[in-house]
Design a protein around this motif. Structure first.
Motif, PDB file in Angstrom:
ATOM      1  N   GLU A  34       0.805  -1.216   0.000  1.00 43.59           N
ATOM      2  CA  GLU A  34       0.000   0.000   0.000  1.00 43.59           C
ATOM      3  C   GLU A  34       0.843   1.273   0.000  1.00 43.59           C
ATOM      4  O   GLU A  34       0.553   2.217  -0.754  1.00 43.59           O
ATOM      5  CB  GLU A  34      -0.943   0.000   1.210  1.00 43.59           C
ATOM      6  CG  GLU A  34      -1.934   1.155   1.213  1.00 43.59           C
ATOM      7  CD  GLU A  34      -2.824   1.170  -0.017  1.00 43.59           C
ATOM      8  OE1 GLU A  34      -3.297   2.261  -0.390  1.00 43.59           O
ATOM      9  OE2 GLU A  34      -3.048   0.092  -0.602  1.00 43.59           O
ATOM     10  N   ALA A  35       1.869   1.335   0.814  1.00 39.62           N
ATOM     11  CA  ALA A  35       2.701   2.546   0.863  1.00 39.62           C
ATOM     12  C   ALA A  35       3.390   2.801  -0.474  1.00 39.62           C
ATOM     13  O   ALA A  35       3.501   3.954  -0.925  1.00 39.62           O
ATOM     14  CB  ALA A  35       3.743   2.416   1.971  1.00 39.62           C
ATOM     15  N   LEU A  36       3.843   1.735  -1.140  1.00 37.38           N
ATOM     16  CA  LEU A  36       4.490   1.888  -2.443  1.00 37.38           C
ATOM     17  C   LEU A  36       3.480   2.295  -3.512  1.00 37.38           C
ATOM     18  O   LEU A  36       3.800   3.067  -4.426  1.00 37.38           O
ATOM     19  CB  LEU A  36       5.166   0.573  -2.839  1.00 37.38           C
ATOM     20  CG  LEU A  36       6.348   0.168  -1.945  1.00 37.38           C
ATOM     21  CD1 LEU A  36       6.806  -1.246  -2.279  1.00 37.38           C
ATOM     22  CD2 LEU A  36       7.498   1.146  -2.102  1.00 37.38           C
ATOM     23  N   ARG A  37       2.264   1.799  -3.418  1.00 30.84           N
ATOM     24  CA  ARG A  37       1.235   2.199  -4.379  1.00 30.84           C
ATOM     25  C   ARG A  37       0.872   3.670  -4.211  1.00 30.84           C
ATOM     26  O   ARG A  37       0.656   4.386  -5.195  1.00 30.84           O
ATOM     27  CB  ARG A  37       0.000   1.315  -4.197  1.00 30.84           C
ATOM     28  CG  ARG A  37       0.207  -0.118  -4.655  1.00 30.84           C
ATOM     29  CD  ARG A  37      -0.921  -1.016  -4.193  1.00 30.84           C
ATOM     30  NE  ARG A  37      -0.794  -2.375  -4.731  1.00 30.84           N
ATOM     31  CZ  ARG A  37      -1.524  -3.404  -4.347  1.00 30.84           C
ATOM     32  NH1 ARG A  37      -2.447  -3.232  -3.409  1.00 30.84           N
ATOM     33  NH2 ARG A  37      -1.358  -4.595  -4.887  1.00 30.84           N
ATOM     34  N   GLN A  38       0.806   4.136  -2.970  1.00 32.96           N
ATOM     35  CA  GLN A  38       0.550   5.553  -2.727  1.00 32.96           C
ATOM     36  C   GLN A  38       1.703   6.406  -3.267  1.00 32.96           C
ATOM     37  O   GLN A  38       1.490   7.475  -3.844  1.00 32.96           O
ATOM     38  CB  GLN A  38       0.381   5.803  -1.222  1.00 32.96           C
ATOM     39  CG  GLN A  38      -0.846   5.160  -0.610  1.00 32.96           C
ATOM     40  CD  GLN A  38      -2.084   6.027  -0.723  1.00 32.96           C
ATOM     41  OE1 GLN A  38      -2.086   7.025  -1.432  1.00 32.96           O
ATOM     42  NE2 GLN A  38      -3.156   5.651  -0.033  1.00 32.96           N
ATOM     43  N   ARG A  39       2.923   5.907  -3.103  1.00 34.74           N
ATOM     44  CA  ARG A  39       4.080   6.628  -3.650  1.00 34.74           C
ATOM     45  C   ARG A  39       4.007   6.717  -5.170  1.00 34.74           C
ATOM     46  O   ARG A  39       4.269   7.764  -5.758  1.00 34.74           O
ATOM     47  CB  ARG A  39       5.368   5.904  -3.246  1.00 34.74           C
ATOM     48  CG  ARG A  39       6.636   6.499  -3.840  1.00 34.74           C
ATOM     49  CD  ARG A  39       7.712   5.456  -4.013  1.00 34.74           C
ATOM     50  NE  ARG A  39       7.350   4.427  -4.966  1.00 34.74           N
ATOM     51  CZ  ARG A  39       8.120   3.392  -5.279  1.00 34.74           C
ATOM     52  NH1 ARG A  39       9.290   3.246  -4.698  1.00 34.74           N
ATOM     53  NH2 ARG A  39       7.709   2.498  -6.164  1.00 34.74           N
ATOM     54  N   ASN A  40       3.629   5.607  -5.809  1.00 33.97           N
ATOM     55  CA  ASN A  40       3.550   5.588  -7.268  1.00 33.97           C
ATOM     56  C   ASN A  40       2.440   6.495  -7.780  1.00 33.97           C
ATOM     57  O   ASN A  40       2.565   7.091  -8.849  1.00 33.97           O
ATOM     58  CB  ASN A  40       3.327   4.157  -7.760  1.00 33.97           C
ATOM     59  CG  ASN A  40       4.626   3.369  -7.792  1.00 33.97           C
ATOM     60  OD1 ASN A  40       5.596   3.743  -7.138  1.00 33.97           O
ATOM     61  ND2 ASN A  40       4.655   2.288  -8.528  1.00 33.97           N
TER      62      ASN A  40
END
Length: 385
Positions: A34-40
């Motif tokens: 989730e954190a990486l998807r928000q970053r992307n």
């Protein structure tokens, strides 16, 4: 810039609200990513023109930002709302056959960035555009560890190898998942399989392929696979398809001769990931890799495509298929960016088709209510606009 920030904030807020529902399936996988998807998603907000996405559409897409393989129908600005489809059958049912163009975005792979890029293309041709979401999963984490963001053009075979990690972790299935050839499916990313399936389906008559950054790699892989599996279909497509690559130069199958490679004058990132043996057809002055018109040094996708398609040609063999219509633009906005005319460029590949003769007729997507299906995982039920 305010509108870009507002769209991003609204999307991330709505995404947070849908987290409990998405955790009902594959909680460990979703929490990890989730954190990486928000970053992307934040990266896509910088690299793509997300202000063209309305607040209602941003909220609608928030729960499906990383749904790899899902398909969207994106109409031009001011028209119908975006339609999100889980499968090819749903795409066809909701009016996918009316889309004369297929677009694939890159960078973060979020649905927000993909929709923004597709809308820029739709505004250029004045017709709905199909776009496949690349998503972000466990395979992308491993690819990043090997420098995938900076060397994606040279690591084309790495990401598909790790797709099995996502399948093992319980990734929701969208797009073209009903493959009979298990060997090919295991070696190909889900977004690539979906693009290949769309191009292979005779129900759809795409006239334009437009890719940006890593999206060009997806298009290239899909065309190469299609040529290996169905050479007759590939040759039919090659006679009518125009392929526009933006931000990177990636090799396409030799039979696809109508290819225009575009890259910004300052785009060192795109050059680093491009094939050095392919020459650039257009260098856009004072442009870098991003397409966000709120930021300086952007590559104006809509304007560049209008310039290219003004001299575009169509196939003589498929006169019944929909044609591309270049939307006229106001005189006041033409001075913003100067794009070299086709007569000033060196043509890398010979043209093989005639000029556009008639405009694409205006069609609206049918008002079909959403299907009541189980959309656990990354896909969420459509919300009213």
């Amino acid at each position: 810039m305010f509108q870009t920030a507002f769209t991003l904030t609204l999307t991330q807020f709505a995404r947070t609200l849908s987290l409990p529902e998405r955790l009902q399936r594959s909680p460990l996988r979703n929490l990890t990513l989730e954190a990486l998807r928000q970053r992307n998603t934040a990266l896509d907000a910088l690299f793509y023109d997300v202000k063209v996405i309305t607040p209602d559409e941003a909220f609608y897409l928030s729960g499906s930002l990383a749904a790899e393989g899902s398909i969207m129908i994106v109409p031009p600005s001011g028209g119908a709302a975006i339609t999100l489809c889980e499968t090819l059958e749903e795409f066809a049912l909701r009016g996918g056959g009316n889309a004369p163009a297929l677009a694939i975005a890159g960078i973060g792979g979020s649905a927000l960035g993909a929709a923004a890029f597709a809308r820029n293309v739709a505004d250029a041709i004045g017709a709905p555009v199909a776009v496949v979401v690349s998503g972000y999963g466990l395979a992308d984490i491993v690819t990043e560890a090997f420098g995938g963001h900076f060397f994606f053009g040279h690591l084309r075979g790495l990401r598909p190898v790790f797709e099995m990690l996502d399948d093992f972790a319980g990734r929701p299935k969208f797009g073209a998942t009903d493959k009979n050839d298990g060997e090919t499916a295991s070696r190909t990313s889900l977004d690539t399989r979906t693009v290949r399936a769309l191009l292979a389906d005779p129900r759809f008559s795409f006239r334009l392929l437009a890719g940006h950054s890593k999206g060009n790699l997806v298009i290239s892989a899909a065309l190469h696979d299609l040529y290996k599996q169905d050479q007759v279909r590939a040759e039919t497509l090659a006679k009518r398809l125009k392929n526009v690559t933006i931000g990177t130069r990636i090799a396409m199958p030799p039979i696809f001769t109508d290819v225009v490679d575009i890259i910004g004058e300052w785009d060192w990132f795109g050059e680093m990931n491009s094939r050095p043996f392919i020459s650039t057809d257009q260098h856009i002055p004072h442009a870098w890799h991003h397409t966000n018109t709120d930021l300086a040094g952007h590559l104006p996708v809509t304007r560049v495509l209008k310039e290219i398609l003004a001299d575009a040609t169509i196939s003589q063999e498929s006169e019944a298929a929909p044609t591309l219509h270049v939307v006229a633009e106001p005189e006041a906005s033409k001075a913003e960016t100067t794009v070299p005319r086709s007569s000033e460029r060196t043509t890398r590949r010979p043209a093989t088709i005639d000029k556009v003769k008639e405009a694409f007729s205006e069609k609206t997507l049918p008002d079909i209510p959403p299907r009541k299906t189980d959309r656990s995982g990354e896909m969420q039920p459509p919300k009213p606009h």
